[in-house]
Write a protein that holds these residues in place. Sequence first.
Motif, PDB file in Angstrom:
ATOM      1  N   LYS A   1      27.620  -2.611 -11.676  1.00  0.00           N
ATOM      2  CA  LYS A   1      27.983  -2.577 -13.095  1.00  0.00           C
ATOM      3  C   LYS A   1      28.221  -1.155 -13.584  1.00  0.00           C
ATOM      4  O   LYS A   1      29.073  -0.917 -14.436  1.00  0.00           O
ATOM      5  CB  LYS A   1      26.891  -3.250 -13.929  1.00  0.00           C
ATOM      6  CG  LYS A   1      26.860  -4.768 -13.808  1.00  0.00           C
ATOM      7  CD  LYS A   1      25.822  -5.367 -14.754  1.00  0.00           C
ATOM      8  CE  LYS A   1      25.840  -6.895 -14.678  1.00  0.00           C
ATOM      9  NZ  LYS A   1      24.829  -7.485 -15.602  1.00  0.00           N
ATOM     10  N   VAL A   2      27.452  -0.197 -13.049  1.00  0.00           N
ATOM     11  CA  VAL A   2      27.596   1.196 -13.496  1.00  0.00           C
ATOM     12  C   VAL A   2      28.945   1.791 -13.100  1.00  0.00           C
ATOM     13  O   VAL A   2      29.323   2.863 -13.576  1.00  0.00           O
ATOM     14  CB  VAL A   2      26.467   2.083 -12.932  1.00  0.00           C
ATOM     15  CG1 VAL A   2      25.116   1.671 -13.496  1.00  0.00           C
ATOM     16  CG2 VAL A   2      26.448   2.054 -11.402  1.00  0.00           C
ATOM     17  N   ASP A   3      29.687   1.095 -12.233  1.00  0.00           N
ATOM     18  CA  ASP A   3      30.981   1.604 -11.776  1.00  0.00           C
ATOM     19  C   ASP A   3      32.145   1.197 -12.671  1.00  0.00           C
ATOM     20  O   ASP A   3      33.293   1.584 -12.395  1.00  0.00           O
ATOM     21  CB  ASP A   3      31.262   1.107 -10.343  1.00  0.00           C
ATOM     22  CG  ASP A   3      30.298   1.676  -9.326  1.00  0.00           C
ATOM     23  OD1 ASP A   3      30.150   2.916  -9.304  1.00  0.00           O
ATOM     24  OD2 ASP A   3      29.683   0.899  -8.577  1.00  0.00           O
TER      25      ASP A   3
ATOM     26  N   ARG B   1      26.595   4.457 -24.737  1.00  0.00           N
ATOM     27  CA  ARG B   1      25.261   3.858 -24.635  1.00  0.00           C
ATOM     28  C   ARG B   1      24.397   4.333 -25.787  1.00  0.00           C
ATOM     29  O   ARG B   1      24.508   5.483 -26.223  1.00  0.00           O
ATOM     30  CB  ARG B   1      24.566   4.264 -23.332  1.00  0.00           C
ATOM     31  CG  ARG B   1      24.887   3.437 -22.116  1.00  0.00           C
ATOM     32  CD  ARG B   1      23.926   3.764 -20.980  1.00  0.00           C
ATOM     33  NE  ARG B   1      24.153   2.925 -19.823  1.00  0.00           N
ATOM     34  CZ  ARG B   1      24.949   3.238 -18.808  1.00  0.00           C
ATOM     35  NH1 ARG B   1      25.581   4.398 -18.830  1.00  0.00           N
ATOM     36  NH2 ARG B   1      25.098   2.416 -17.793  1.00  0.00           N
TER      37      ARG B   1
ATOM     38  N   GLY C   1      24.515   6.658 -15.408  1.00  0.00           N
ATOM     39  CA  GLY C   1      23.320   5.977 -14.930  1.00  0.00           C
ATOM     40  C   GLY C   1      22.602   6.721 -13.835  1.00  0.00           C
ATOM     41  O   GLY C   1      21.403   6.516 -13.616  1.00  0.00           O
ATOM     42  N   HIS C   2      23.307   7.613 -13.139  1.00  0.00           N
ATOM     43  CA  HIS C   2      22.672   8.359 -12.045  1.00  0.00           C
ATOM     44  C   HIS C   2      21.619   9.346 -12.546  1.00  0.00           C
ATOM     45  O   HIS C   2      20.814   9.848 -11.752  1.00  0.00           O
ATOM     46  CB  HIS C   2      23.743   9.109 -11.241  1.00  0.00           C
ATOM     47  CG  HIS C   2      24.304  10.290 -11.953  1.00  0.00           C
ATOM     48  ND1 HIS C   2      25.362  10.217 -12.835  1.00  0.00           N
ATOM     49  CD2 HIS C   2      23.947  11.611 -11.931  1.00  0.00           C
ATOM     50  CE1 HIS C   2      25.639  11.411 -13.294  1.00  0.00           C
ATOM     51  NE2 HIS C   2      24.790  12.274 -12.775  1.00  0.00           N
TER      52      HIS C   2
ATOM     53  N   PRO D   1      20.712   2.760 -16.608  1.00  0.00           N
ATOM     54  CA  PRO D   1      21.485   1.535 -16.412  1.00  0.00           C
ATOM     55  C   PRO D   1      20.914   0.304 -17.123  1.00  0.00           C
ATOM     56  O   PRO D   1      21.626  -0.696 -17.283  1.00  0.00           O
ATOM     57  CB  PRO D   1      21.456   1.350 -14.887  1.00  0.00           C
ATOM     58  CG  PRO D   1      21.301   2.720 -14.347  1.00  0.00           C
ATOM     59  CD  PRO D   1      20.373   3.400 -15.316  1.00  0.00           C
ATOM     60  N   ASN D   2      19.644   0.352 -17.549  1.00  0.00           N
ATOM     61  CA  ASN D   2      19.062  -0.784 -18.266  1.00  0.00           C
ATOM     62  C   ASN D   2      19.590  -0.917 -19.688  1.00  0.00           C
ATOM     63  O   ASN D   2      19.377  -1.951 -20.331  1.00  0.00           O
ATOM     64  CB  ASN D   2      17.535  -0.672 -18.310  1.00  0.00           C
ATOM     65  CG  ASN D   2      16.908  -0.962 -16.958  1.00  0.00           C
ATOM     66  OD1 ASN D   2      17.539  -1.551 -16.078  1.00  0.00           O
ATOM     67  ND2 ASN D   2      15.663  -0.540 -16.777  1.00  0.00           N
TER      68      ASN D   2
ATOM     69  N   ASP E   1      29.738   7.791 -14.902  1.00  0.00           N
ATOM     70  CA  ASP E   1      28.606   6.937 -14.564  1.00  0.00           C
ATOM     71  C   ASP E   1      27.332   7.730 -14.798  1.00  0.00           C
ATOM     72  O   ASP E   1      26.771   8.334 -13.886  1.00  0.00           O
ATOM     73  CB  ASP E   1      28.694   6.481 -13.103  1.00  0.00           C
ATOM     74  CG  ASP E   1      27.338   6.017 -12.561  1.00  0.00           C
ATOM     75  OD1 ASP E   1      26.533   5.509 -13.365  1.00  0.00           O
ATOM     76  OD2 ASP E   1      27.091   6.189 -11.354  1.00  0.00           O
TER      77      ASP E   1
ATOM     78  N   CYS F   1      15.176   3.581 -17.179  1.00  0.00           N
ATOM     79  CA  CYS F   1      16.369   4.091 -16.495  1.00  0.00           C
ATOM     80  C   CYS F   1      17.623   3.711 -17.285  1.00  0.00           C
ATOM     81  O   CYS F   1      17.721   2.630 -17.873  1.00  0.00           O
ATOM     82  CB  CYS F   1      16.433   3.598 -15.060  1.00  0.00           C
ATOM     83  SG  CYS F   1      16.792   1.859 -14.843  1.00  0.00           S
TER      84      CYS F   1
END
Length: 366
Positions: A319-321, A195, A158-159, A177-178, A156, A175
């Motif tokens: 969603k990031v999970d 990504r 996204g953190h 996660p976008n 993940d 960020c």
Amino acid sequence: MNWLKNVWYVAGFSRELDGGQVVDRRFLDTPVVMLRHSDGRVAALEDLCPHRLMPLSAGTRVGDELQCGYHGMRFRIDGLCTLAPGQTHMPSQACVRSFPLSEKHGLLWIWLGDAGRADVDLIPDIRWNDHPDWTPSRGYHHVKANFRLAVDNLMDLGHESWVHLRTIGQGHEECIPNYPVKVSIEGEGLLKAHREMPDIDAPPFFAMVLNHSGPINRWQTAISLAPSICMTDFGVYPVGTSADDAYRSHVCHLLTPETEESSHYFWSVARNKRLDDETLTQDVCEAITQTFDEDTEVLEIQQAQIKKLGGAVPRVALKVDEAPIRTRRLLDALIKREQEDPTFVYRPALMVDDATPALQMELTRR
């Protein structure tokens, strides 16, 4: 304890056993002592004298043997006792359990399951740690958290926008996660989460390695290979230039469980540019150490909270999970097969190829 047993785990860097050094660590809650024989062989023994349970690592090395520091018993690298002071007969039970230990890609690999199944061809491909086309910056963190929390963290990414703003993270407006993530299972035990982030501001770390402070294009693929190896394959290049000339790195996160609540975190950050720039090698090492210090702080807080409050994470899935949850399920399925089928042999898939960045990005769009 819920671990995959019949698999190779990273036990350290090969260089740690140079010069007659003896290294003691705990893997899967088993104390182990490692050394290199004078003929070049590496060996791993249970770090426990069978007489009065003293750790052999608390004794001394005598030639190619380990001598217990309590009563002087000596053991060969295969675990057999060669000396019991005061007697000529060696008791049949005076031996130490040995574990298969091998070297590949500049790393030590240990097998803690059924020794008869320890096939060196099953060692994962981490070639970037000692490949002439890549230059690594290496390090180690001891993390007081379960290795699964560390794998969650690495799958993940996204953190980064909150934990790593001083190093590799994007600001809140960009960020991570976008940007949509594509999660796929690529082989047995292998999952990838990809990504692409075009035309973004360069975070501090990427500005340093590119020597460029303008907008960049960035891609990153989080890869998990069960049970506990992850890799972040990333590429960055200034907007207006070709992806074929990207600064690319394979960040190998080589996790090995120590106990249920602690982990060994060996890492190697291999780059494809400025291979002979020793200053850059050290700068990358310092920056990544800072980055993983930030991760360690978060992971250890999570572990303490889980111990205090009980249960598991995530309590609420976002969603990031997706990648972390699917990665856990892959590992759980492998552990179940190993426990239920005595003939099952896990054969790890190849982690990633070295296709050009442009080709990799084209393939992920299909």
